[in-house]
Design an enzyme around this catalytic site. Structure first.
Site, PDB file in Angstrom:
ATOM      1  N   GLY A   1       0.741  -1.247   0.133  1.00 26.75           N
ATOM      2  CA  GLY A   1       0.078  -0.046   0.087  1.00 26.75           C
ATOM      3  C   GLY A   1       0.918   1.284  -0.091  1.00 26.75           C
TER       4      GLY A   1
ATOM      5  N   CYS B   1      -5.797  -9.595  -1.147  1.00 30.31           N
ATOM      6  CA  CYS B   1      -5.323  -8.435  -0.997  1.00 30.31           C
ATOM      7  C   CYS B   1      -5.859  -7.300  -1.604  1.00 30.31           C
ATOM      8  CB  CYS B   1      -3.871  -8.288  -1.025  1.00 30.31           C
ATOM      9  SG  CYS B   1      -2.977  -6.904  -1.115  1.00 30.31           S
TER      10      CYS B   1
ATOM     11  N   THR C   1      -5.107  -4.180  -2.440  1.00 31.39           N
ATOM     12  CA  THR C   1      -3.960  -3.385  -2.754  1.00 31.39           C
ATOM     13  C   THR C   1      -3.643  -3.956  -4.166  1.00 31.39           C
ATOM     14  OG1 THR C   1      -3.345  -2.250  -0.576  1.00 31.39           O
ATOM     15  CG2 THR C   1      -1.991  -1.908  -2.714  1.00 31.39           C
TER      16      THR C   1
ATOM     17  N   CYS D   1      -9.100  -3.067   3.194  1.00 29.97           N
ATOM     18  CA  CYS D   1      -7.675  -3.632   3.426  1.00 29.97           C
ATOM     19  C   CYS D   1      -8.045  -5.087   4.063  1.00 29.97           C
ATOM     20  CB  CYS D   1      -6.721  -2.863   3.890  1.00 29.97           C
ATOM     21  SG  CYS D   1      -5.195  -3.594   4.464  1.00 29.97           S
ATOM     22  N   THR D   2      -7.471  -6.177   3.440  1.00 24.65           N
ATOM     23  CA  THR D   2      -7.676  -7.565   4.138  1.00 24.65           C
ATOM     24  C   THR D   2      -7.336  -7.550   5.428  1.00 24.65           C
ATOM     25  OG1 THR D   2      -5.933  -8.376   2.943  1.00 24.65           O
ATOM     26  CG2 THR D   2      -7.833  -8.719   2.088  1.00 24.65           C
ATOM     27  N   HIS D   3      -6.101  -6.797   5.705  1.00 25.73           N
ATOM     28  CA  HIS D   3      -5.526  -6.888   7.094  1.00 25.73           C
ATOM     29  C   HIS D   3      -6.551  -6.287   8.105  1.00 25.73           C
ATOM     30  CE1 HIS D   3      -1.663  -7.573   5.349  1.00 25.73           C
ATOM     31  NE2 HIS D   3      -1.283  -7.492   6.520  1.00 25.73           N
TER      32      HIS D   3
END
Ligand code: DGL
Length: 287
Positions: free
Chosen positions: A43, A74, A76, A186-188
């Site tokens: 990112g 992801c 991004t 955002c997967t995080h």
């Protein structure tokens, strides 16, 4: 014959909840998770660099694991590199992009917010999603790079208070806005879903892409999924979600790079019930 695995790619641990979502519905399949630690954080890189490194790493995963399908877990990587990957990688690909469309469909009106990396927030793909699917609603883009790092580096050891403080700090500007839904772009951030839920006022919907991605994976594999016990070459056993029932599937976690990150990734592997396999060895030069 053992069926080919499903490969999940992310720059770090963010794609793990996506693997879990698919595995919950298809426990009989084999899974490989590749955390591209060499290239984190995507990112904060230029689009050109993201496109190049994602192609290199996914190609490496392709050579090494010969998957039947790849999930780019992801946002991004997906918003920037999916088109390039589709042109070069000869297996079905499923991307994870911010769930603007489901969010807009689920609300009668009101503002939306998309919380994401800087690259996703500023790039043209998210803007196109908004123009096409937000149905004229105002959408606030919230880039929060520090929270990506927190989820990646501190999530396994941080206590609830620390996690809450991190989410609160990063969402502070957003808490002033009257939004009806927050999209985890955002997967995080899915790792911090519980903390987002606590920090956001009741009544604000929290939306990610797990359901859509899982449905897409299942529909792409539909013709290969068979009931348990089949011996068809290349088929994927549906498996069972009943506790204690044996399942032919299992999941492994590999790192691309990630030297010195073993302890943290063993912890992630434990939380998500994967076998930790460590860093991928480099292919020999000239191979
Ligand atoms: N997990 C990635 C995403 O969904 C972001 C992590 C990174 O910046 O590398 O966008």
């Amino acid at each position: 014959m053992v069926s080919k695995p499903l490969l999940f790619y992310d720059s770090g641990a963010g794609g793990l909840p996506y693997l879990k979502a698919v595995r919950d519905r298809l426990p009989g399949a084999r899974y490989v998770y590749l955390a591209d630690r060499k290239n984190f954080p995507l990112g904060e890189k230029s689009a050109e660099v993201v496109r190049q490194v994602v192609l290199e790493s996914v190609s490496l995963g392709m050579q090494r694991f010969d998957p039947c399908l790849i999930v780019i877990a992801c946002n991004t990587a997906s918003v920037i590199a999916l088109q390039t990957l589709r042109e070069r990688i000869p297996v079905p690909l499923v991307g994870v992009v911010p769930a603007v469309k489901p969010a807009a469909l689920s609300l009668k009106g009101g503002k939306l917010a998309v919380v994401s990396t800087r690259q996703t927030a500023t790039g043209p793909y998210l803007e196109r999603l908004i123009q096409e699917f937000a149905d004229g609603r105002e959408v606030i883009k919230v880039p929060v790079a520090d929270l990506v790092s927190f989820a990646e580096y501190d999530y396994p050891t941080a206590g609830t208070e620390q996690r809450l403080a991190a989410v609160r700090r990063e969402l502070a500007p957003l808490l002033e806005e009257e939004v009806r839904a927050v999209v985890l772009g955002c997967t995080h951030f899915v790792l911090l879903e519980k903390e987002f839920r606590t920090v956001l006022a009741d009544g604000i919907a929290l939306i990610d892409s797990r359901e859509g991605v899982t449905n897409r994976v299942l529909s792409l594999l539909a013709d290969r999924i068979v009931e348990s016990g089949s011996t068809d070459a290349g088929s994927i056993e549906a498996g069972s979600t009943e506790a204690g029932s044996p399942s032919p599937g299992y999941a492994e976690l590999y790192l691309n790079g990630g030297i010195g990150e073993e302890k943290r990734y063993r912890a992630f592997a434990d939380v998500f019930d994967l076998q930790y396999r460590g860093p991928l060895e480099e292919p020999p030069r000239g191979a």
